[in-house]
Design an enzyme around this catalytic site. Structure first.
Site, PDB file in Angstrom:
ATOM      1  N   SER A 129       0.908  -1.559  -0.087  1.00  0.00           N
ATOM      2  CA  SER A 129       0.021  -0.140  -0.105  1.00  0.00           C
ATOM      3  C   SER A 129       0.897   1.210   0.503  1.00  0.00           C
ATOM      4  O   SER A 129       2.533   1.289   0.616  1.00  0.00           O
ATOM      5  CB  SER A 129      -0.662   0.064   1.472  1.00  0.00           C
ATOM      6  OG  SER A 129      -1.317   1.741   1.256  1.00  0.00           O
ATOM      7  N   TYR A 154      -1.844  -0.206   9.774  1.00  0.00           N
ATOM      8  CA  TYR A 154      -2.841  -0.882   8.651  1.00  0.00           C
ATOM      9  C   TYR A 154      -1.525  -0.417   8.020  1.00  0.00           C
ATOM     10  O   TYR A 154      -1.016  -1.569   7.327  1.00  0.00           O
ATOM     11  CB  TYR A 154      -4.281   0.102   8.112  1.00  0.00           C
ATOM     12  CG  TYR A 154      -3.933  -0.807   6.492  1.00  0.00           C
ATOM     13  CD1 TYR A 154      -4.455  -1.827   6.145  1.00  0.00           C
ATOM     14  CD2 TYR A 154      -3.361   0.757   5.357  1.00  0.00           C
ATOM     15  CE1 TYR A 154      -4.163  -2.425   4.026  1.00  0.00           C
ATOM     16  CE2 TYR A 154      -3.685  -0.058   3.907  1.00  0.00           C
ATOM     17  CZ  TYR A 154      -3.880  -0.998   3.583  1.00  0.00           C
ATOM     18  OH  TYR A 154      -3.996  -1.697   2.042  1.00  0.00           O
TER      19      TYR A 154
END
Length: 334
Positions: A129, A154
């Site tokens: 990501s 995350y």
């Protein structure tokens, strides 16, 4: 050729599966339908693949974070490659339920690495990501930049995945490619993402919550461009030649950014949605949320040079495509 796709009921997973199936390849998809967002949407994606591609597509409801369940589900399944897209997504939700991220994104990633190791998989492509870059002021974000200051759990789990993959590439010479995705949107997208939420609100006449008073930049990337990058990477695994690769590795492991290479202001996104919907948005301006980053901007020189990746969908094309799908297909289901 059979490819295992984790997160096959997810947004990117469904589209990557469709691209491989359209080439006549076999796909085994797994997902465990976590209720982070609409289960109806997830089931509709799987049903769409099954209806269109028939016996080429097999699906199993299994939690890859559970090593025993994963092994049992795949005991008699032959697989050549893995595209690991399943994860617990979302920056803000990681503040509420951190255990879900450790289960899926850390333990789950190790389980997939172990599967690749023991099955002698030809290539493991996995999702990272843009959030790994943290709150950087200098742009564009380059794979060679340091990524050791995540500002959300995350992001930390995604960076951990990259490091664990490098360990397995070093120890077991597993060919791997990690892909740092930048704000993906398009038909069959995620309801928790800005494009979906803003479109839904505009069409319903509801207010839009806009954080940091609209002063945020995102490298919005259309799903077709993302799928192109994933398939390009999958078809060309890195060599175990001890040469330096993107990410700084000399193992058969590399990292790439996949983005549109064209960051847009959040306010520009809203205007594009207003135009596509032919309605004005009601905007509720709010301060920055914890865990959010101010900007994302992908440097795609590495993947363009190595694989020929060339995103071609501007927001002026991608946003109307999403709005058209939402109006004609998804809103009718509701």
């Amino acid at each position: 050729m059979t490819t295992l796709i984790t997160g096959a009921a997810g947004f990117i997973g469904m589209h990557v599966a469709a691209a491989l199936l359209a080439r006549g390849e076999r796909v085994v998809g797994i997902d465990n339908f976590t209720p982070y967002y609409s289960l109806d949407l997830k089931r509709a994606r799987v049903a769409h693949l099954a209806a269109r591609y028939g016996d080429l597509f097999a699906f199993k409801d299994v939690d890859f974070g559970d090593a025993g369940a994963l092994a049992a589900a795949l005991t008699d399944v032959a697989i050549d490659r893995i595209v690991h897209l399943g994860a617990q997504p979302g920056v803000r939700y990681s503040l509420e339920n951190p255990a879900a991220y450790i289960h899926s994104n850390v333990a789950g990633h190790v389980n997939i690495l172990e599967l690749a190791r023991h099955r002698t998989i030809a290539h493991l492509v996995y999702a990272s990501s843009s959030s790994v870059y943290g709150m950087r002021a200098d742009t564009p974000f380059r794979v060679a930049d340091r990524a050791d200051a995540p500002i959300s759990l995350y992001a930390a789990t995604k960076r951990a995945d990259e490091l664990m993959s490098e360990t397995y590439a070093h120890l077991f010479r597993i060919p791997q490619t990690g892909l740092r995705f930048f704000t993906v949107y398009g038909p069959w997208g995620r309801p928790d993402m800005a494009v979906w939420k803003f479109t839904e609100a505009v069409l319903q006449g509801s207010p839009i919550d806009v954080y940091n008073h609209g002063d945020m930049l995102r490298d919005f990337t259309f799903i077709d461009d993302i799928v192109s990058g994933v398939v390009l990477a999958l078809d060309r695994p890195p060599s175990d030649d001890k040469q330096m690769k993107p990410g700084g590795f000399t193992t058969p492991h590399r990292l790439y950014n996949i983005g549109n290479n064209r960051p847009e202001q959040l306010t520009d996104l809203i205007r594009a949605i207003e135009t596509a919907c032919d309605r004005k948005a009601e905007i509720n301006l709010l301060p920055m949320q914890d865990g959010d980053v101010y900007q994302t901007f992908a440097d795609i020189e590495d993947i363009s040079r190595d694989l020929g990746f060339a995103p071609s969908t501007p927001m002026a094309v991608g946003i109307p495509a999403f709005v058209d799908w939402y109006r004609k297909d998804w809103s009718k289901r509701g």
